[in-house]
Design a protein around this motif. Structure first.
Motif, short mmCIF file in Angstrom:
data_model
loop_
_atom_site.label_atom_id
_atom_site.label_comp_id
_atom_site.label_asym_id
_atom_site.label_seq_id
_atom_site.Cartn_x
_atom_site.Cartn_y
_atom_site.Cartn_z
N ARG A 24 4.35 4.13 15.85
CA ARG A 24 5.09 3.79 17.08
C ARG A 24 5.92 2.53 16.88
NH1 ARG A 24 -0.11 5.07 18.54
NH2 ARG A 24 -0.31 7.02 19.67
N PRO A 25 7.07 2.43 17.55
CA PRO A 25 7.84 1.19 17.48
C PRO A 25 7.07 0.04 18.15
CG PRO A 25 9.00 2.87 18.79
CD PRO A 25 7.70 3.46 18.35
N ASN A 26 7.38 -1.17 17.77
CA ASN A 26 6.74 -2.37 18.33
C ASN A 26 5.22 -2.35 18.19
OD1 ASN A 26 9.33 -3.26 19.23
ND2 ASN A 26 9.13 -1.83 20.95
N PRO A 27 4.73 -2.25 16.96
CA PRO A 27 3.27 -2.22 16.77
C PRO A 27 2.63 -3.55 17.16
CG PRO A 27 4.40 -2.43 14.69
CD PRO A 27 5.46 -2.22 15.73
N ARG A 28 1.36 -3.49 17.51
CA ARG A 28 0.60 -4.70 17.87
C ARG A 28 0.50 -5.64 16.68
NH1 ARG A 28 -4.73 -3.11 18.52
NH2 ARG A 28 -4.19 -1.48 17.06
N ALA A 29 0.38 -6.91 16.97
CA ALA A 29 0.29 -7.94 15.92
C ALA A 29 -0.94 -7.71 15.04
CB ALA A 29 0.25 -9.32 16.55
N VAL A 30 -2.03 -7.23 15.64
CA VAL A 30 -3.26 -6.99 14.88
C VAL A 30 -3.03 -5.89 13.83
CG1 VAL A 30 -5.62 -6.10 15.08
CG2 VAL A 30 -4.79 -7.81 16.69
N LEU A 31 -2.31 -4.85 14.19
CA LEU A 31 -2.01 -3.78 13.24
C LEU A 31 -1.13 -4.31 12.10
CD1 LEU A 31 -2.04 -0.83 12.30
CD2 LEU A 31 -0.08 -0.43 13.81
N ILE A 32 -0.12 -5.08 12.44
CA ILE A 32 0.75 -5.64 11.40
C ILE A 32 -0.06 -6.57 10.50
CG2 ILE A 32 2.71 -7.18 11.00
CD1 ILE A 32 3.45 -4.32 11.86
N ASN A 33 -0.94 -7.37 11.05
CA ASN A 33 -1.76 -8.26 10.25
C ASN A 33 -2.67 -7.46 9.31
OD1 ASN A 33 -2.48 -10.99 9.59
ND2 ASN A 33 -4.42 -10.66 10.67
N HIS A 34 -3.26 -6.39 9.82
CA HIS A 34 -4.10 -5.51 9.02
C HIS A 34 -3.31 -5.00 7.81
CE1 HIS A 34 -7.40 -2.47 8.60
NE2 HIS A 34 -6.43 -1.81 7.98
N GLU A 35 -2.12 -4.53 8.06
CA GLU A 35 -1.29 -3.97 6.99
C GLU A 35 -0.80 -5.06 6.04
OE1 GLU A 35 -1.50 -0.86 6.55
OE2 GLU A 35 -2.36 -0.43 8.52
N ARG A 36 -0.56 -6.27 6.53
CA ARG A 36 -0.17 -7.38 5.65
C ARG A 36 -1.31 -7.77 4.71
NH1 ARG A 36 3.31 -11.09 9.81
NH2 ARG A 36 5.31 -10.05 9.40
N ILE A 37 -2.52 -7.65 5.19
CA ILE A 37 -3.67 -7.91 4.32
C ILE A 37 -3.65 -6.90 3.17
CG2 ILE A 37 -6.21 -7.86 4.18
CD1 ILE A 37 -6.17 -8.95 7.14
N HIS A 38 -3.35 -5.65 3.47
CA HIS A 38 -3.25 -4.64 2.41
C HIS A 38 -2.10 -4.96 1.45
CE1 HIS A 38 -6.43 -2.22 3.92
NE2 HIS A 38 -5.78 -1.71 4.94
N LEU A 39 -0.99 -5.45 1.97
CA LEU A 39 0.12 -5.84 1.09
C LEU A 39 -0.34 -6.92 0.10
CD1 LEU A 39 3.15 -6.00 3.55
CD2 LEU A 39 2.85 -4.41 1.65
N ARG A 40 -1.08 -7.89 0.57
CA ARG A 40 -1.57 -8.95 -0.30
C ARG A 40 -2.53 -8.39 -1.36
NH1 ARG A 40 -2.29 -14.46 0.80
NH2 ARG A 40 -0.39 -14.17 2.04
N GLN A 41 -3.40 -7.49 -0.93
CA GLN A 41 -4.33 -6.87 -1.87
C GLN A 41 -3.56 -6.13 -2.97
OE1 GLN A 41 -6.28 -4.42 1.00
NE2 GLN A 41 -7.86 -5.94 1.50
N GLN A 42 -2.53 -5.41 -2.56
CA GLN A 42 -1.74 -4.63 -3.51
C GLN A 42 -1.00 -5.53 -4.50
OE1 GLN A 42 0.66 -1.96 -1.12
NE2 GLN A 42 -1.15 -1.06 -0.20
N LEU A 43 -0.50 -6.65 -4.02
CA LEU A 43 0.18 -7.60 -4.90
C LEU A 43 -0.79 -8.22 -5.90
CD1 LEU A 43 2.66 -9.42 -2.51
CD2 LEU A 43 3.22 -7.93 -4.44
N GLU A 44 -1.99 -8.54 -5.46
CA GLU A 44 -2.99 -9.16 -6.33
C GLU A 44 -3.42 -8.24 -7.47
OE1 GLU A 44 -5.12 -12.10 -3.10
OE2 GLU A 44 -6.05 -10.17 -3.55
N LEU A 45 -3.68 -7.00 -7.14
CA LEU A 45 -4.22 -6.06 -8.12
C LEU A 45 -3.14 -5.31 -8.89
CD1 LEU A 45 -7.22 -4.51 -6.21
CD2 LEU A 45 -7.29 -6.03 -8.17
N GLY A 46 -1.95 -5.27 -8.33
CA GLY A 46 -0.93 -4.38 -8.87
C GLY A 46 -1.10 -3.02 -8.21
N LEU A 47 -0.01 -2.33 -8.07
CA LEU A 47 -0.04 -1.09 -7.29
C LEU A 47 -0.90 0.00 -7.91
CD1 LEU A 47 3.70 -0.94 -6.22
CD2 LEU A 47 1.75 -1.88 -5.00
N VAL A 48 -0.79 0.20 -9.20
CA VAL A 48 -1.55 1.27 -9.83
C VAL A 48 -3.05 1.01 -9.72
CG1 VAL A 48 -2.05 2.44 -12.03
CG2 VAL A 48 0.32 1.91 -11.39
#
Length: 113
Positions: A24-48
């Motif tokens: 949905r457009p305009n997602p809640r801040a909590v959802l965006i924060n949740h997904e940003r945590i995953h972005l950080r995890q992916q950067l740390e480990l590498g995508l594969v």
């Protein structure tokens, strides 16, 4: 982070670095924060490594618990994201490889009962 609205998405949010897909457009801040945590995890480990670890841990948890939802909630990456998504400052203080402390077995299951 590149935010994309995908109305036919089967979940509220999904991270495929560098994209965050939301239903949905305009997602809640909590959802965006949740997904940003995953972005950080992916950067740390590498995508594969991240995606392989995620898949193998999901399959292990599925065997362990016998239930899709419980297996998903017990993946260490999801444990970290769910435990901290309400804390919008979490990523500023988070240690590198912060997900590691969530690898222990059964933590979410224990809190659930």
């Amino acid at each position: 982070m590149i935010l994309l609205v995908v109305p036919f998405l089967w979940v509220d949010g999904l991270t495929l670095w560098p994209f965050v897909l939301v239903r949905r457009p305009n997602p809640r801040a909590v959802l965006i924060n949740h997904e940003r945590i995953h972005l950080r995890q992916q950067l740390e480990l590498g995508l594969v490594v991240f995606y392989l670890w995620y898949l193998f841990e999901y399959l292990y948890r599925l065997f362990q618990y016998g239930d899709h939802y419980t297996a998903y909630r017990n993946i260490s990456f999801e444990r970290e994201a769910f435990a901290n998504d309400q804390n919008l400052d979490y990523l500023t203080a988070r240690r590198v490889f912060g997900f590691w402390r969530y690898v222990r077995l059964g933590e979410w299951q224990k809190r659930r009962s």
